[in-house]
Scaffold this active site. Structure first.
Site, PDB file in Angstrom:
ATOM      1  N   ASP A 134       7.124   6.247  -1.341  1.00  0.00           N
ATOM      2  CA  ASP A 134       7.796   5.471  -0.297  1.00  0.00           C
ATOM      3  C   ASP A 134       8.726   4.478  -1.006  1.00  0.00           C
ATOM      4  O   ASP A 134       8.666   4.314  -2.217  1.00  0.00           O
ATOM      5  CB  ASP A 134       6.726   4.744   0.537  1.00  0.00           C
ATOM      6  CG  ASP A 134       7.329   3.997   1.707  1.00  0.00           C
ATOM      7  OD1 ASP A 134       8.319   4.493   2.271  1.00  0.00           O
ATOM      8  OD2 ASP A 134       6.810   2.917   2.042  1.00  0.00           O
ATOM      9  N   ASP A 159       2.160   2.502   0.933  1.00  0.00           N
ATOM     10  CA  ASP A 159       1.390   1.292   1.207  1.00  0.00           C
ATOM     11  C   ASP A 159       1.291   0.939   2.683  1.00  0.00           C
ATOM     12  O   ASP A 159       0.635  -0.037   3.042  1.00  0.00           O
ATOM     13  CB  ASP A 159       1.995   0.102   0.453  1.00  0.00           C
ATOM     14  CG  ASP A 159       3.332  -0.337   1.059  1.00  0.00           C
ATOM     15  OD1 ASP A 159       4.014   0.512   1.665  1.00  0.00           O
ATOM     16  OD2 ASP A 159       3.683  -1.520   0.929  1.00  0.00           O
TER      17      ASP A 159
END
Length: 852
Positions: A541, A740
């Site tokens: 990400d 996350d």
């Protein structure tokens, strides 16, 4: 529907597997059964009576099933929707929040209980010390998971024992910490050491008597004849056989009765046959043919072989006990990080209290050089804190007011006040200890090969020993064929060591997982550790993974609107969102003293933005996709401005009020300083690094170019990330995913190795198999190197165990004798066997000194 049932009657992993298989055989049931806790989570399209399941289980064994008290039946949709909401219902998560237990957490060592270091019976534990009924090895005590409570006593009056420091109620002297009792591992080692001394005391004289025959004009014969010396050897052997080494025969007998053949089966048969042969030969020498006798007419006895073999095996057990004490070293060292007491500030007065007396909300003073007692935040003062024991990073971190501090880390040279926010099992340190403990007991896929071989190993060795005796009896030297056959058969039994095979994998996993914890890399199970070494593609990400994850609003651009009013609208809508970009907007508004209003009809649209109603106005804040979904037209001039900003790596969110674009918010999130070096190192190791982000393509391209990524995809929704990972896996690639956020959870779960940033959300951490405490991409490099080192270590152990047995057994059988005249003494075979397991454990312990 999904129901939870309590299962009774399960005692080992075999029982668990049997119950699960029986339940899944019932039509309409999908069951997952765990041993700790003993329960079944059963999904069904329509309710199936408990009685029907009980009938199936009764037919399979003495198992009972009942609905857990207070369990609410839920539809699949309700269950899925409430999984995240149940964050205060089950096992504690890494940041102190709680989660539903995931599949990976089934393998748990119960603190204070005893288990087999080879995990022969899966999760089965015992209340007392003893031997594993399958492999016969000494059971190991699982370390206590809680910080040891310190008690205090008076040096003059030991009967005075208190939970807190103070003065003696009798003489007034200051109390001192009570000495901790000797650990279970040390007790085992001490007991074996005592037996080893007894064995040596009696074995050495026996060995000298037996070997004296090799001295010209044997001086021993001038004192007594051989028949008398045989009686001396017999008497001296009794303490060795019936005291120091009797446990080996008990284990061998148990293994034969239960037909769980193991190393002690071979030792018991080999040493037992040699001892009984010697006793029989001493009392009934006339029964034996001449080839078994000496020139003096006495039978060749093997008391020295018996006692030396048993003493050497005892030495091996002693060294193993010492090594086992070190394999749990990581957990013990982690537990030592937490202090036993803290300074409580109450009504302005400092008071020393025990660590377990701290409650949430307590005000604590941390003095220079002290360890942080619990998790919390600084409310007064500042300092530099050494967090290397938690994050693995050697550089101390500067901390100021409102910054978080973690239990077990060490304060620098300044004092500060902190607020206790997480105590006991909720602290990060406690969670790390629990995760390391669970992962240490999990089984790597590579272990299946060793398990399959070990299953047939002992019967094959016994068959080889019998065959060895028969071949020597028929083809051996005419004068001593039977004696040669007997000695070589005993040597075959003694040299074989199935324990080396069984220990090869779990020892390396246990030490490797502990080493990972010291580096700030928390590994959920051994499978993840093994797969990490094979990872070919890393999906990452952007926000919070490659970037700092602390976005800040640079500026709010508005069109025909009051800036403060527009800022109030967007901040009021975002106050209900946990997304980093939303929090950045809220912080920006609060810094400008904007008073937030209530937002009604709030909705977060994953991967696009948020909408809600503020002061009667319908407000939307998000990317271009959200504007298109809401059919909001964006002026061309604004598009051009936004494009320019995005090419600089900025994130832009459009603002629409009542279907009209009113401006946009410019947000920046700096790329982590370590990201570029980490990406470069991963690519050097042959890992393809791909960034998947929900951000726009221009911002994504700017970040990808800066980091020189393999490739990237922008404007990805959670389902897009999932689809891309599935596509790569279909191509046969092992995929790791680092993220996350909540939106990363599905992709983390789908990937072969999910890697969560410790700074991220609890849902992401629960979905992942590896957690990086520091939340830094360098942690992935560490995880990759650690995985490679552990797998290399396992391969070394397995090679040594296989190679040792493949070479050792034929040599013991006498295959070299026809060519070189070499035979292997049973005593040398015992020495080799004892050191095979010790060598495997010692090799695994090398991982403790690994430099990454």
């Amino acid at each position: 529907m999904k129901h939870t049932y309590k299962i009774t009657g399960m005692s080992c992993d075999g029982c668990r597997s049997k119950v699960e298989k029986t339940l899944n055989a019932i039509e309409g049931i999908d069951a997952q059964v765990t041993l700790f806790p003993p329960q079944a989570i059963i999904s069904m399209e329509e309710h199936i009576p408990t009685q029907k399941m009980q009938e199936a289980l009764s037919a399979a064994g003495k198992y009972t099933i009942e609905m857990e008290s207070g369990h609410k039946m839920e539809s699949v949709e309700e269950f899925a929707d409430t999984e995240t909401k149940k964050s205060c219902c089950s096992t504690v998560g890494i940041h102190g929040h709680k989660h539903e237990q995931s599949k990976e957490n089934h393998h748990k060592i119960v603190a204070g209980k005893y288990y087999c270091p080879m995990f022969c019976e899966g999760d089965k534990v015992y209340d007392k010390a003893g031997d594993c009924p399958v492999c016969g090895m000494d059971l190991v005590k699982a370390p206590e998971m809680s910080i040891a409570k310190t008690q205090y006593t008076c040096p003059m009056h030991p009967e005075v024992v208190k939970d807190e420091p103070g003065s003696c109620s009798i003489c007034g002297m200051d109390l001192v910490p009570l000495q901790v009792e000797e650990s279970e591992e040390n007790k085992t080692y001490t007991d074996l050491l005592h037996k080893m001394k007894i064995a040596l005391l009696f074995t050495v004289p026996i060995f000298i008597i037996a070997m004296s025959d090799m001295i010209p004009n044997n001086p021993m014969m001038h004192i007594m004849d051989m028949k008398s010396w045989n009686w001396v050897q017999f008497i001296l052997s009794l303490p060795v056989v019936f005291y120091a080494s009797w446990m080996f025969f008990e284990r061998a007998w148990k293994s034969l009765v239960t037909w769980n053949l193991n190393m002690f089966t071979l030792i018991g048969i080999g040493a037992g046959v040699a001892f009984l042969f010697s006793v029989f030969g001493m009392f009934f020498s006339d029964f034996f043919p001449e080839e078994f006798k000496t020139s003096m007419g006495t039978v060749h006895l093997y008391f020295e072989a018996t006692t030396v073999i048993l003493t050497l095996v005892l030495l091996g057990q002693l060294l193993e006990a010492r090594a086992h004490n070190k394999t749990n070293g990581a957990i013990k060292e982690l537990l030592k990080l937490a202090p036993t007491q803290a300074v409580l500030v109450e009504n302005g007065v400092d008071k020393v209290i025990a660590i377990d007396a701290i409650k949430k909300g307590d005000l604590l003073r941390v003095k220079p050089g002290d360890k942080i007692p619990v998790d919390g935040k600084i409310i007064e003062g500042e300092s530099t804190i050494d967090e290397s024991m938690i994050t693995g990073e050697p550089i101390p971190a500067d901390k100021k007011k409102d910054d978080a501090v973690v239990a077990g880390t060490i304060n620098g040279n300044k004092s500060f006040l902190m607020l206790a926010e997480k105590v006991g099992a909720e602290t990060l340190l406690s969670q790390i200890v629990q995760m390391v403990n669970n992962a240490s007991r999990s089984r790597a896929p590579i272990q299946k090969l060793a398990d399959r071989i070990s299953k047939y190993f002992v019967p094959i060795v016994v068959a080889v020993a019998v065959l060895t005796f028969l071949v020597w009896a028929k083809f051996g030297p005419e004068e001593n064929a039977l004696a040669y056959g007997f000695i070589n058969a005993v040597a075959v039994l003694i040299i074989a060591c199935p324990c080396a095979l069984g220990l090869a994998t779990p020892m390396s996993v246990m030490v490797g997982v502990g080493k990972g914890a010291q580096l700030g890399v928390l590994i959920k199970n051994a499978e993840a550790l093994e797969k990490m070494n094979k990872v070919a593609v890393l999906i990452t990400d952007k926000t919070g993974t490659l970037t700092e994850g602390k976005p800040s609003v640079e500026k709010v651009f508005f069109v025909d609107a009051d800036e403060n009013e527009l800022l109030q609208y967007i901040a009021s809508v975002n106050q209900y969102s946990e997304h980093p970009l939303a929090q950045a907007v809220v912080h920006f508004a609060k810094a400008k003293a904007i008073v937030l209003s209530e937002a009604k009809d709030f909705e977060a649209i994953t991967g696009k933005g948020v909408i809600g109603t503020v002061n009667g106005k319908r407000v939307a804040l998000g990317n271009k996709k959200l504007m298109e979904q809401l059919k909001v037209a964006i002026p061309q001039e604004m598009k051009s401005q936004v494009l320019t900003k995005q090419k600089l790596g900025k994130t832009v969110s459009y603002v629409a009020v009542d279907q009209l674009v009113s401006g946009y918010v410019l947000i920046s999130d700096a790329v982590k300083a370590s990201s570029a070096a980490a990406v470069k190192e991963l690519m050097r190791k042959g890992v393809e690094v791909i960034m998947l982000t929900g951000d726009n393509s221009n911002t994504a391209r700017a970040v990808a170019d800066e980091l020189q990524l393999s490739s990237f995809e922008a404007e990805c929704l959670p389902e897009d990330k999932l689809r891309i990972i599935q596509k790569l896996q279909a191509e046969g690639k092992i995929v790791a995913m680092a993220g996350d956020g909540i939106n990363d959870a599905p992709a983390l779960a789908q990937s072969d190795v999910g890697i969560a940033m410790g700074t991220g959300t609890d849902v992401a951490i629960e979905s992942a198999k590896i957690t990086l405490v520091k939340g830094d991409l360098q942690g992935i490099v560490k995880a990759k190197e650690l995985s490679h080192a552990v797998m290399k270590n396992i391969h070394q152990n397995l090679f040594f165990a296989f190679f040792y047995n493949v070479i050792g057994i034929p040599i013991a059988a006498g295959v070299l004798y026809p060519f070189f005249g070499i035979l292997l003494s049973p005593m040398i075979a015992a020495l080799a066997m004892s050191f095979s397991s010790v060598s495997v454990i010692s090799n695994a312990l090398r991982l403790r000194t690994l430099k990454i």
